[in-house]
Each structure stands twice: as C-alpha cells, then as structure tokens.
Scaffold this active site. Structure first.
Site, mmCIF file in Angstrom:
data_model
loop_
_atom_site.group_PDB
_atom_site.id
_atom_site.type_symbol
_atom_site.label_atom_id
_atom_site.label_comp_id
_atom_site.label_asym_id
_atom_site.label_seq_id
_atom_site.Cartn_x
_atom_site.Cartn_y
_atom_site.Cartn_z
ATOM 1 N N ASP A 51 63.207 17.106 33.061
ATOM 2 C CA ASP A 51 62.113 17.651 33.850
ATOM 3 C C ASP A 51 61.575 18.944 33.247
ATOM 4 O OD1 ASP A 51 62.328 15.596 35.715
ATOM 5 O OD2 ASP A 51 63.735 16.715 36.970
ATOM 6 N N TYR A 105 75.580 17.147 30.537
ATOM 7 C CA TYR A 105 74.710 18.232 30.976
ATOM 8 C C TYR A 105 75.537 19.493 31.215
ATOM 9 C CZ TYR A 105 70.721 15.133 31.831
ATOM 10 O OH TYR A 105 69.669 14.266 31.692
#
Length: 257
Positions: A51, A105
């Site tokens: 994003d 992540y």
C-alpha cells in the site's frame, strides 16, 4: 528480480492510471531501456502488493527479456529514479511470483508506554491458522490464512515486529499491528483481540503504513546480487535521508555487502 523502494515516494506498488507507483516506474524503465516491448509480451508480474507508504527491501517481479543480467541491472538502476534493483535469477516460463513459500514483513514502533510482555502475548495470539476477516480489508477471497510466526524484539527505544506467512490479506499486517499496539498501551485487552479472531465484529484501527517494510519474499530461489555502479550512486544519495529510515538503508546495504 529483487527490488527495494521507499514507499513514501509512491502511491503504492500496483499500477494505477495517471499515478506514480512502483510498478509503473519499473515498467517505464524496462520499456525505456528496451528490455521489454510491452507488458503483455513480457509477462510482467509482481509478487506482492504494498500500500501507499509501505516500503520493500525484497519484493520480487518477473518478466521475459533477452538482456543479460549485469547489463539489465545497470541500465534499470540508471533509468529508474527511486526504485533500487539489486538481485536477479532465471526462472522457467511457468514461474509465478505470486506463489511464494513465505513473505516476511517487519513493523517498527516506539517502546514508549508499551508493556513488552503484553505485546508479545498479543503477537503470539495471531500465530497459526485463523479466520482473519476482522483484521483485513475483504476483497471477496477467503479470509482464512496461516501465520507462521509473529515475533517481537526490542532494539534500544524501538520494538521490532517480524511477521511471516505464505500470503497475507489486504491491510492484514497493519490491522494486526494496530491491535498489538492497543494491547501494549493498555487500551484494550487480549481477550478483546481473541474475540475478534473468534468472529466478533470489531475493528482496532489500522497502523500507519510508513513503519511497515516488506523484508523479503521467499520462492526457494538462489538470486545473484549485483551491486552495479548505478545502484551504488543511488544508495549513497539515499544515505542523506538515513535518519528517517535507518532500518531500510542499513538492511539494504547489508544485503549488498
């Protein structure tokens, strides 16, 4: 090919008409250097969507080209302003970058007013197979996923969350982190988080994207790292902004060493 980018400079990774994204910059660079003639013919595909504001140190994309490895990396880094291309390998035509073994992540957040024990307990709650419909932005797909690990470590005044799984839902990492931070600051209880995992409808918010980094995508491949002169110049220039994203540049330099 593996690439790195500072997400603050793009409107996300996925190409969107008229907007600057990581995919659009990469495709434009490939076309400009003559490495591909079109997206369709080159079978261009990205591994992981990020994003707006989310950075990456090991995202992966694949495409068909006749360029040799060193020439390709050198030319790409010269043609692309804010994307850093640093490793490459050859794959069969059947390869799909979306089918990864694991994605990793990392989320960085302040340790101020955080109860580390509660943060760790909340993180552990997400491990294993769950229905994450309360911790994602649904897009019509199944919301059941398996989280391999969710570990918290302390580094000076920073807490580091390392989250690993084969695939993630949209906004899943940031929504889980919002819950972890709320628990760590004493605003909500672990039982409240557990109840949402069990199906209760409630949202704990979405953590800011600027602190999230896609560290790596593992396909079980061996990449050749090539530190081209054009990449060296970009990394050296980026060091001027090192204070705002030390984790990003330090990890990239370690991979290039």
């Amino acid at each position: 090919m593996k690439l790195a980018y500072d997400g603050r400079l793009f409107i996300g990774s996925q190409r969107q008409p008229g907007l600057r994204t990581v995919e659009s910059e990469t495709i434009d660079a490939l076309v400009n250097i003559g490495a591909i003639s079109s997206i369709a013919e080159s079978r261009f595909r990205f591994s992981s969507r990020t994003d707006r504001g989310v950075s990456a140190l090991g995202n992966v994309f694949s495409f068909v080209t006749s360029f040799d490895r060193k020439s390709l990396l050198r030319a790409l880094n010269a043609a692309s302003l804010d994307v850093m291309y640093y490793a490459v390998t050859e794959v069969p035509m059947s390869f799909s970058p979306r089918r990864a073994r694991q994605r990793w992540y990392r989320y960085l957040f302040s340790s101020d007013n955080m109860d580390l024990e509660m943060v760790e307990q909340c993180a552990t709650l997400f491990e294993g197979r769950h229905d994450f419909k309360g911790f994602c932005k649904p897009d019509g797909r199944s919301t059941v996923r398996t989280l391999n690990s969710f570990r918290i470590s302390s580094r000076d005044e920073i807490l580091v969350a390392d989250i690993k799984g084969r695939e993630f839902l949209r906004s899943q990492v940031r929504r889980m982190m919002a819950a972890v931070i709320e628990v760590g600051s004493g605003k909500i209880s672990i039982d409240e988080v557990a109840s949402v995992l069990d199906g209760k409808a409630k949202c704990f918010g979405v953590a800011p994207p600027e602190h999230l980094i896609l560290m790596d995508v593992d396909h079980g491949l061996e990449f050749e790292t090539i530190y081209s002169p054009t990449l060296n110049r970009k990394v050296t220039t980026y060091r001027m902004d090192v204070a705002s994203r030390k984790e990003f540049i330090d990890t990239l330099c370690a991979r290039l060493a």
